[in-house]
Write a protein that holds these residues in place. Structure first.
Motif, PDB file in Angstrom:
ATOM      1  N   LYS A  81      34.505 -24.283  31.685  1.00 28.62           N
ATOM      2  CA  LYS A  81      34.769 -22.852  31.634  1.00 28.62           C
ATOM      3  C   LYS A  81      35.809 -22.423  32.667  1.00 28.62           C
ATOM      4  CE  LYS A  81      29.949 -22.133  30.277  1.00 28.62           C
ATOM      5  NZ  LYS A  81      28.656 -21.525  30.657  1.00 28.62           N
ATOM      6  N   SER A  82      36.397 -23.388  33.359  1.00 20.87           N
ATOM      7  CA  SER A  82      37.366 -23.075  34.403  1.00 20.87           C
ATOM      8  C   SER A  82      38.568 -22.333  33.831  1.00 20.87           C
ATOM      9  CB  SER A  82      37.840 -24.369  35.077  1.00 20.87           C
ATOM     10  OG  SER A  82      38.968 -24.125  35.878  1.00 20.87           O
ATOM     11  N   PRO A  83      39.099 -21.317  34.555  1.00 26.01           N
ATOM     12  CA  PRO A  83      40.295 -20.603  34.084  1.00 26.01           C
ATOM     13  C   PRO A  83      41.466 -21.530  33.846  1.00 26.01           C
ATOM     14  CG  PRO A  83      39.272 -19.431  35.918  1.00 26.01           C
ATOM     15  CD  PRO A  83      38.566 -20.759  35.804  1.00 26.01           C
ATOM     16  N   GLY A  84      41.518 -22.652  34.555  1.00 25.25           N
ATOM     17  CA  GLY A  84      42.624 -23.580  34.393  1.00 25.25           C
ATOM     18  C   GLY A  84      42.613 -24.307  33.067  1.00 25.25           C
ATOM     19  N   LEU A  85      41.521 -24.167  32.299  1.00 26.24           N
ATOM     20  CA  LEU A  85      41.424 -24.871  31.032  1.00 26.24           C
ATOM     21  C   LEU A  85      41.353 -23.933  29.836  1.00 26.24           C
ATOM     22  CD1 LEU A  85      38.756 -27.528  32.051  1.00 26.24           C
ATOM     23  CD2 LEU A  85      41.220 -27.835  31.976  1.00 26.24           C
ATOM     24  N   LEU A  86      41.425 -22.628  30.072  1.00 23.97           N
ATOM     25  CA  LEU A  86      41.179 -21.683  28.990  1.00 23.97           C
ATOM     26  C   LEU A  86      42.339 -21.557  28.025  1.00 23.97           C
ATOM     27  CD1 LEU A  86      39.269 -18.844  30.872  1.00 23.97           C
ATOM     28  CD2 LEU A  86      38.339 -20.700  29.475  1.00 23.97           C
TER      29      LEU A  86
ATOM     30  N   ALA B  29      29.702 -23.874  49.017  1.00 22.60           N
ATOM     31  CA  ALA B  29      29.008 -23.628  47.755  1.00 22.60           C
ATOM     32  C   ALA B  29      28.744 -24.935  47.024  1.00 22.60           C
ATOM     33  CB  ALA B  29      29.843 -22.703  46.863  1.00 22.60           C
ATOM     34  N   LEU B  30      27.632 -24.958  46.280  1.00 22.23           N
ATOM     35  CA  LEU B  30      27.293 -26.142  45.492  1.00 22.23           C
ATOM     36  C   LEU B  30      28.225 -26.252  44.300  1.00 22.23           C
ATOM     37  CD1 LEU B  30      23.393 -25.869  45.481  1.00 22.23           C
ATOM     38  CD2 LEU B  30      24.798 -27.420  46.843  1.00 22.23           C
ATOM     39  N   GLU B  31      28.417 -27.482  43.859  1.00 26.38           N
ATOM     40  CA  GLU B  31      29.249 -27.697  42.683  1.00 26.38           C
ATOM     41  C   GLU B  31      28.532 -27.225  41.425  1.00 26.38           C
ATOM     42  OE1 GLU B  31      32.564 -28.852  42.368  1.00 26.38           O
ATOM     43  OE2 GLU B  31      32.243 -28.116  44.383  1.00 26.38           O
ATOM     44  N   PRO B  32      29.267 -26.686  40.465  1.00 26.42           N
ATOM     45  CA  PRO B  32      28.635 -26.310  39.198  1.00 26.42           C
ATOM     46  C   PRO B  32      28.308 -27.554  38.389  1.00 26.42           C
ATOM     47  CG  PRO B  32      30.997 -26.044  39.049  1.00 26.42           C
ATOM     48  CD  PRO B  32      30.688 -26.415  40.488  1.00 26.42           C
ATOM     49  N   PRO B  33      27.346 -27.478  37.466  1.00 24.42           N
ATOM     50  CA  PRO B  33      27.068 -28.633  36.606  1.00 24.42           C
ATOM     51  C   PRO B  33      28.268 -28.938  35.723  1.00 24.42           C
ATOM     52  CG  PRO B  33      25.937 -26.690  35.797  1.00 24.42           C
ATOM     53  CD  PRO B  33      26.508 -26.336  37.147  1.00 24.42           C
ATOM     54  N   ALA B  34      28.291 -30.135  35.146  1.00 19.51           N
ATOM     55  CA  ALA B  34      29.441 -30.587  34.367  1.00 19.51           C
ATOM     56  C   ALA B  34      29.777 -29.631  33.231  1.00 19.51           C
ATOM     57  CB  ALA B  34      29.182 -31.982  33.834  1.00 19.51           C
ATOM     58  N   SER B  35      28.761 -29.043  32.595  1.00 21.85           N
ATOM     59  CA  SER B  35      29.018 -28.161  31.450  1.00 21.85           C
ATOM     60  C   SER B  35      29.808 -26.925  31.864  1.00 21.85           C
ATOM     61  CB  SER B  35      27.692 -27.738  30.809  1.00 21.85           C
ATOM     62  OG  SER B  35      26.872 -27.079  31.765  1.00 21.85           O
TER      63      SER B  35
ATOM     64  N   GLY C 262      39.190 -24.597  41.528  1.00 19.90           N
ATOM     65  CA  GLY C 262      38.333 -23.749  42.341  1.00 19.90           C
ATOM     66  C   GLY C 262      37.466 -24.504  43.337  1.00 19.90           C
ATOM     67  N   GLU C 263      37.510 -25.835  43.315  1.00 19.76           N
ATOM     68  CA  GLU C 263      36.620 -26.622  44.167  1.00 19.76           C
ATOM     69  C   GLU C 263      36.987 -26.495  45.644  1.00 19.76           C
ATOM     70  OE1 GLU C 263      34.747 -31.106  44.103  1.00 19.76           O
ATOM     71  OE2 GLU C 263      36.859 -30.863  43.586  1.00 19.76           O
ATOM     72  N   GLU C 264      38.271 -26.431  45.955  1.00 16.03           N
ATOM     73  CA  GLU C 264      38.694 -26.327  47.350  1.00 16.03           C
ATOM     74  C   GLU C 264      38.114 -25.071  47.987  1.00 16.03           C
ATOM     75  OE1 GLU C 264      42.827 -26.722  49.964  1.00 16.03           O
ATOM     76  OE2 GLU C 264      42.926 -26.355  47.801  1.00 16.03           O
ATOM     77  N   GLU C 265      38.144 -23.979  47.257  1.00 12.02           N
ATOM     78  CA  GLU C 265      37.602 -22.722  47.768  1.00 12.02           C
ATOM     79  C   GLU C 265      36.078 -22.802  47.895  1.00 12.02           C
ATOM     80  OE1 GLU C 265      38.484 -19.145  49.465  1.00 12.02           O
ATOM     81  OE2 GLU C 265      39.876 -20.639  48.651  1.00 12.02           O
ATOM     82  N   ARG C 266      35.410 -23.463  46.931  1.00  7.02           N
ATOM     83  CA  ARG C 266      33.958 -23.602  47.004  1.00  7.02           C
ATOM     84  C   ARG C 266      33.560 -24.422  48.230  1.00  7.02           C
ATOM     85  NH1 ARG C 266      34.596 -24.402  41.412  1.00  7.02           N
ATOM     86  NH2 ARG C 266      34.301 -26.661  41.594  1.00  7.02           N
TER      87      ARG C 266
ATOM     88  N   PRO D 125      46.732 -27.749  30.759  1.00  3.75           N
ATOM     89  CA  PRO D 125      45.935 -27.663  31.976  1.00  3.75           C
ATOM     90  C   PRO D 125      46.816 -27.435  33.202  1.00  3.75           C
ATOM     91  CG  PRO D 125      45.248 -29.521  30.633  1.00  3.75           C
ATOM     92  CD  PRO D 125      46.487 -28.986  30.006  1.00  3.75           C
ATOM     93  N   MET D 126      46.347 -26.573  34.097  1.00  7.42           N
ATOM     94  CA  MET D 126      47.089 -26.294  35.327  1.00  7.42           C
ATOM     95  C   MET D 126      47.053 -27.526  36.238  1.00  7.42           C
ATOM     96  SD  MET D 126      45.558 -22.489  36.046  1.00  7.42           S
ATOM     97  CE  MET D 126      46.242 -22.451  37.703  1.00  7.42           C
ATOM     98  N   PRO D 127      48.089 -27.757  37.045  1.00  6.49           N
ATOM     99  CA  PRO D 127      48.074 -28.900  37.957  1.00  6.49           C
ATOM    100  C   PRO D 127      46.986 -28.742  39.013  1.00  6.49           C
ATOM    101  CG  PRO D 127      49.943 -27.476  38.405  1.00  6.49           C
ATOM    102  CD  PRO D 127      49.335 -26.992  37.125  1.00  6.49           C
ATOM    103  N   LYS D 128      46.392 -29.852  39.420  1.00  7.34           N
ATOM    104  CA  LYS D 128      45.351 -29.832  40.435  1.00  7.34           C
ATOM    105  C   LYS D 128      45.942 -30.115  41.815  1.00  7.34           C
ATOM    106  CE  LYS D 128      41.504 -31.260  37.475  1.00  7.34           C
ATOM    107  NZ  LYS D 128      40.396 -32.244  37.294  1.00  7.34           N
ATOM    108  N   THR D 129      45.215 -29.661  42.847  1.00 12.04           N
ATOM    109  CA  THR D 129      45.639 -29.879  44.223  1.00 12.04           C
ATOM    110  C   THR D 129      45.152 -31.246  44.700  1.00 12.04           C
ATOM    111  OG1 THR D 129      45.483 -27.510  44.661  1.00 12.04           O
ATOM    112  CG2 THR D 129      45.558 -28.980  46.571  1.00 12.04           C
ATOM    113  N   ARG D 130      46.050 -32.013  45.301  1.00 12.64           N
ATOM    114  CA  ARG D 130      45.679 -33.346  45.799  1.00 12.64           C
ATOM    115  C   ARG D 130      44.936 -33.221  47.135  1.00 12.64           C
ATOM    116  NH1 ARG D 130      47.064 -38.684  45.057  1.00 12.64           N
ATOM    117  NH2 ARG D 130      48.475 -38.106  43.351  1.00 12.64           N
ATOM    118  N   ARG D 131      43.905 -34.026  47.294  1.00 14.68           N
ATOM    119  CA  ARG D 131      43.137 -34.067  48.534  1.00 14.68           C
ATOM    120  C   ARG D 131      43.862 -34.907  49.590  1.00 14.68           C
ATOM    121  NH1 ARG D 131      37.595 -33.077  48.404  1.00 14.68           N
ATOM    122  NH2 ARG D 131      36.786 -32.323  46.397  1.00 14.68           N
TER     123      ARG D 131
END
Length: 260
Positions: free
Chosen positions: A125-130, A115-121, A106-110, A134-140
């Motif tokens: 809670k990301s949907p990709g980890l529920l 939008a500010l980054e959420p704290p580490a905790s 969700g960081e790319e969209e933020r 783990p879902m693959p991440k998008t490369r920068r």
């Protein structure tokens, strides 16, 4: 008589029904072990079930015990990220830069919306980890640098290069500050800060008070408890010396009565 196509369909459906639970169970997380050695607890994730050291209960002020026998800091953005009875307070924190070529979930969209980054905790809670792997991440297009809080910055506790001292907010009990930790069971924890190039200079001077380690396994009360304990022993020693002095005086008087 059933046609061959119908028979094939029935067989395929039966196979899918039988194979379904097995496929689903491949992604399931096994239950943690229940027969761990003393001082360890069971845990389980996609890496499998295992026993790890229990979370320590003697971490310094401002630190939390984590499974694996580690003490970790609790970064925050504001008081809403902290537990009841805690406040989000700025400290001088020793940060370690870590290169990361990927977006978080969700960081790319933020970033598109500023939008500010959420704290580490909240990252956990990301949907990709529920559920499931783990879902693959998008490369920068270009890697960035994220930061992990590895300690507090204090004159007596070194924040060695390439780590730097930077202002960061941490959750602490209200009315107190986190202590720089001299223990060896420190676990790094990610903060929301990120930069395009790694920080190389300090953004704040070392100013925090260090905790005093009194046991091999952890903090065992740290600075406050250590000072209280030292004061208690000093008082005990003073009372003992007073008692000995009174006894010596009584013996001297007794010898004087006897004419010795």
């Amino acid at each position: 008589m059933l046609q061959r196509s119908s028979i094939a369909a029935v067989l395929f459906a039966s196979f899918a029904f039988l194979a379904g639970p097995s496929v689903a169970s491949a992604d399931a997380i096994m239950p943690p072990p229940e027969d761990c050695p003393s001082g360890q607890v069971g845990t389980s994730d996609h890496g499998g079930p295992r026993c790890v050291l229990a979370a320590p209960e003697d971490c310094p002020t401002g630190w939390q015990g984590a499974m694996g026998g580690q003490c970790i800091l609790h970064p925050c953005v504001d008081d809403t990220n902290c537990n009841t009875g805690e406040a989000c307070v700025e400290h001088a924190v020793c940060l370690k830069a870590v290169e990361d070529p990927f977006y978080d979930y969700g960081e790319e969209e933020r970033e598109k919306h500023g939008a500010l980054e959420p704290p580490a905790s909240d990252l956990l809670k990301s949907p990709g980890l529920l559920a499931g792997p783990p879902m693959p991440k998008t490369r920068r297009e270009k890697p960035i640098y994220r930061y992990e809080a590895v300690n507090l910055c204090a004159p007596e506790v070194a924040c060695l290069s390439p780590n730097t001292c930077q202002p960061e907010k941490l959750c602490v009990p209200r009315g107190s500050r986190a202590l720089a930790y001299r223990g060896t069971n420190i676990g790094p924890v990610r903060v929301a800060r990120k930069t395009e190039t790694p920080l190389t200079t300090n953004g704040v001077e070392p100013k925090e008070v260090p905790a005093v380690v009194t046991s091999k396994s952890g903090c065992a009360g740290c600075a406050a408890a250590s000072s209280e304990g030292a004061a208690g022993w000093a008082l005990f020693a003073a009372l003992g010396a007073l008692v000995m002095a009174v006894r010596r005086r009584e013996r001297a008087r007794e010898r004087a009565r006897r004419g010795e």
